[in-house]
Enzyme design. Structure first.
Site, mmCIF file in Angstrom:
data_model
loop_
_atom_site.group_PDB
_atom_site.id
_atom_site.type_symbol
_atom_site.label_atom_id
_atom_site.label_comp_id
_atom_site.label_asym_id
_atom_site.label_seq_id
_atom_site.Cartn_x
_atom_site.Cartn_y
_atom_site.Cartn_z
ATOM 1 N N GLN A 53 -72.661 25.115 -39.879
ATOM 2 C CA GLN A 53 -72.199 25.094 -38.743
ATOM 3 C C GLN A 53 -70.609 24.985 -38.739
ATOM 4 O O GLN A 53 -70.015 24.317 -39.396
ATOM 5 C CB GLN A 53 -72.719 23.691 -38.162
ATOM 6 C CG GLN A 53 -72.388 23.487 -36.584
ATOM 7 C CD GLN A 53 -72.949 22.085 -35.988
ATOM 8 O OE1 GLN A 53 -72.954 22.029 -35.036
ATOM 9 N NE2 GLN A 53 -73.937 21.573 -37.031
ATOM 10 N N CYS A 83 -69.844 20.413 -29.485
ATOM 11 C CA CYS A 83 -69.465 18.869 -29.872
ATOM 12 C C CYS A 83 -68.419 18.364 -28.882
ATOM 13 O O CYS A 83 -67.379 18.996 -28.691
ATOM 14 C CB CYS A 83 -68.852 18.821 -31.319
ATOM 15 S SG CYS A 83 -68.232 17.286 -31.874
ATOM 16 N N HIS A 154 -77.971 22.690 -25.846
ATOM 17 C CA HIS A 154 -78.208 21.046 -25.470
ATOM 18 C C HIS A 154 -78.007 21.043 -23.987
ATOM 19 O O HIS A 154 -77.157 21.210 -23.375
ATOM 20 C CB HIS A 154 -76.913 20.406 -26.018
ATOM 21 C CG HIS A 154 -77.153 18.735 -25.861
ATOM 22 N ND1 HIS A 154 -76.754 18.146 -27.232
ATOM 23 C CD2 HIS A 154 -77.549 18.080 -25.148
ATOM 24 C CE1 HIS A 154 -76.706 16.847 -26.746
ATOM 25 N NE2 HIS A 154 -77.553 16.747 -25.634
ATOM 26 N N GLY A 217 -82.252 16.373 -33.339
ATOM 27 C CA GLY A 217 -81.213 15.703 -34.243
ATOM 28 C C GLY A 217 -81.657 14.345 -34.569
ATOM 29 O O GLY A 217 -81.939 14.045 -35.791
#
Length: 318
Positions: A53, A83, A154, A217
């Site tokens: 990643q 993120c 997400h 996750g």
């Protein structure tokens, strides 16, 4: 999964599932290309399949980092556009890039051109005051046009101002329907649902509704015995690995001993194993013994075996 899915974590998780795709922590392209931090790419062959990643926003630099990842042997290169941490924003990468799909497309095109292995993207449904139903289809279309065919989405916005990274994992509401709509709009793409999935039953429901994959996750980290140990059977239709949770602990002992012999600390490995017995009788004693003793100078494989003994001693006699 920064500070979570390091190589010790991934080695442990691979003992629980042979099929699940594992991801590294996010590694920044500046650290690899400008900083020469190639030690961040180290992993054990036993961990495969593993996706590297990457975080970054410079197309040429990301292309070089992708090449380094391919040379290191990773199975996939994943660009993180999800993120929300402050340090990621200050470097102009992560979720802040949702505002600039053109730049993301340029980055991906450069990575694809340079890398012999697949380049994928992990993103949010939007950031701040963006309207997800407007920006997400445009984002996917533009980035897919650059050659990306796999996205992990997400299903939450990221609020870059006003919420901490931790709050961004829980407070913005989930919009699974929007992610499923993207599968209808882009049927040829491989789309995975991410965010808030806590059980394999929920993962199966998303797959049955049409998603191509599900990324789990926190639940997989904190309850690996519940999620990963049954994933091969429930998700992939294969026979579950023929081992118990205690078998997994004992299978970790040679790795732990090698790590300590090389100058490492027990806690660097066992911090990822604390949730293995979550929900099982005596789990609290397993977790407590490792938490209180793994940092000691003489801690080693015997400390882990002692934790198992403590757990057994706390279990009721039937």
């Amino acid at each position: 999964m920064m500070d979570w899915t390091d190589r010790h974590c991934r080695y442990f998780h691979r003992l629980l599932s042979s099929r699940a795709l594992l991801y590294t922590e996010m590694v920044t392209s500046p650290a690899l290309v400008r900083g020469g931090a190639l030690h961040l790419l180290r992993f054990s062959p036993e961990e495969q399949p593993v996706a590297l990643q990457l975080g970054g926003s410079d197309p040429a630099e990301l292309a070089e980092a992708a090449c380094l990842g391919a040379e290191a042997g990773y199975a996939e290169i994943n660009l993180n556009v999800g993120c929300p941490s402050d340090r990621v924003q200050s470097g102009t990468f992560g979720a802040v890039l949702m505002r600039d799909p053109k730049l993301v497309a340029e980055c991906c095109a450069a990575m694809i051109k340079a890398s012999p292995i697949e380049v994928t993207v992990k993103c949010r449904i939007g950031v701040d005051d963006q309207e997800p139903s407007d920006v997400l289809p445009e984002f996917i279309a533009r980035v897919a046009g650059a050659g990306v065919s796999r996205f992990s989405i997400h299903a939450r916005k990221a609020w870059l101002q006003g919420l901490s990274p931790k709050e961004n994992r829980d407070i913005p509401p989930l919009d699974y329907d929007l992610v499923h709509q993207m599968k209808g709009l882009f049927p040829a793409l491989h789309l995975s649902l991410n965010g808030g999935v806590t059980t394999l039953d929920e993962a199966v429901a998303a797959l049955e509704r049409g998603m191509d994959g599900v990324m789990i996750g926190r639940a997989a980290y904190h309850q690996p015995g519940d999620i990963l140990m049954d994933a091969d059977r429930v998700i992939f239709g294969e026979a579950a690995l023929d081992r118990t949770r205690e078998d997994v602990v004992r299978a970790m002992l040679p790795y732990i001993e090698q790590h300590i012999d090389g100058g490492g600390k027990l806690g660097q490995v066992t911090r990822h194993m604390l949730g293995l017995f979550a929900g099982q009788p005596g789990a609290r004693h397993w977790k407590r013994h490792l938490s209180e003793n793994a940092h000691k100078s003489d801690a080693g494989a015997h400390t882990v075996l002692d934790a198992i003994d403590k757990m057994h001693a706390a279990r009721p006699v039937l």
